[in-house]
Design an enzyme around this catalytic site. Structure first.
Site, short mmCIF file in Angstrom:
data_model
loop_
_atom_site.label_atom_id
_atom_site.label_comp_id
_atom_site.label_asym_id
_atom_site.label_seq_id
_atom_site.Cartn_x
_atom_site.Cartn_y
_atom_site.Cartn_z
N HIS A 63 19.41 74.46 -17.54
CA HIS A 63 19.61 73.09 -17.96
C HIS A 63 18.35 72.53 -18.61
O HIS A 63 17.23 72.84 -18.20
CB HIS A 63 19.98 72.22 -16.75
CG HIS A 63 21.24 72.65 -16.08
ND1 HIS A 63 21.48 72.44 -14.74
CD2 HIS A 63 22.33 73.29 -16.56
CE1 HIS A 63 22.66 72.93 -14.42
NE2 HIS A 63 23.20 73.45 -15.51
N LYS A 73 9.93 67.71 -14.55
CA LYS A 73 10.43 67.93 -13.19
C LYS A 73 9.34 68.47 -12.27
O LYS A 73 8.47 69.25 -12.71
CB LYS A 73 11.58 68.96 -13.19
CG LYS A 73 12.79 68.57 -13.98
CD LYS A 73 13.85 69.67 -13.91
CE LYS A 73 15.10 69.28 -14.69
NZ LYS A 73 16.14 70.35 -14.62
N TYR A 133 14.17 67.48 -6.20
CA TYR A 133 13.52 67.29 -7.49
C TYR A 133 12.95 65.87 -7.59
O TYR A 133 13.60 64.91 -7.17
CB TYR A 133 14.52 67.38 -8.65
CG TYR A 133 15.44 68.55 -8.71
CD1 TYR A 133 15.33 69.45 -9.76
CD2 TYR A 133 16.45 68.73 -7.78
CE1 TYR A 133 16.21 70.52 -9.87
CE2 TYR A 133 17.33 69.80 -7.88
CZ TYR A 133 17.20 70.69 -8.92
OH TYR A 133 18.07 71.74 -9.02
N ASP A 170 28.41 75.65 -16.97
CA ASP A 170 27.40 76.68 -17.17
C ASP A 170 28.02 77.99 -17.67
O ASP A 170 27.37 78.75 -18.38
CB ASP A 170 26.63 76.93 -15.87
CG ASP A 170 25.68 75.78 -15.53
OD1 ASP A 170 25.42 74.95 -16.41
OD2 ASP A 170 25.23 75.73 -14.37
#
Length: 200
Positions: A63, A73, A133, A170
């Site tokens: 992603h 991130k 995250y 995905d």
């Protein structure tokens, strides 16, 4: 805290010191002095935190976020274990197309930092693996893009295809070459300009 630069430009792995005692253990997955010394600036202003729970052999990613706005991130594994993968999808980057993989688990409590414009994936190695995250941007569905983890040109470290659990999204994601041809990949210099403004 020990620091290791990854094979993708700008990405790092951080391993904190763990303090065990009769009650369990204490550690700090993010430590600003060590982070700033390695990366050259403080962590991005945190706009959102995410928490995912995955069964064994779940593969999420690759992603990335449309840039601009882009998303940086800082990721760690709060429970279980996973192989965390960073992919350089920034057109013009000195490490474009390169990837690196880091095991995140409850032994080392390692964390990874990905600057703006990188692709991210992980493979869950245990049931109920929890990934946490910190993100520089909020979730905007139309900005979230992906590449197939099955792209043979990338050669990512994955479980056997018949064991992998992928989302519908995905499973049909494009290859790196297809995304490049479509013009949806981040541009390295633009990512750097946005980050310079973010940390000014």
């Amino acid at each position: 805290m020990s620091v290791r630069p990854l094979r993708v430009a700008g990405a790092y792995a951080f391993t904190p010191k763990v303090f065990p005692d009769s009650r369990g253990a204490f550690l700090s997955p993010y430590q600003e002095p060590a982070f700033a010394a390695a990366v050259g600036h403080r962590l991005f202003p945190v706009a959102q935190t995410n928490h995912s729970v995955s069964a064994r052999d779940v593969v999420r990613g690759v992603h990335y976020t449309l840039t601009p706005p882009g998303t940086a991130k800082y990721v760690y594994c709060a429970r279980g274990s996973a192989v965390d993968i960073v992919v350089d999808v920034r057109v013009g980057s000195p490490t474009f197309g390169a990837w690196d993989a880091v095991t995140l688990d409850q032994g080392d409590h390692r964390a990874v930092y990905f600057p703006l414009g990188l692709g991210h994936a992980f493979v869950s190695l245990e049931d109920d693996t929890v990934m946490s995250y910190m993100l520089s941007g909020g979730y905007v569905p139309e900005h979230e893009l992906g590449l197939t983890v099955l792209d043979p040109a990338l050669g990512l470290p994955l479980p056997d295809r018949d064991r992998m659990i992928l989302s519908d999204r995905d499973a049909v994601a494009p290859t790196l070459a297809e995304a490049a041809e479509a013009g949806t990949l981040p541009v390295y210099e633009e990512c750097r300009r946005i980050e310079e403004a973010m940390y000014a």
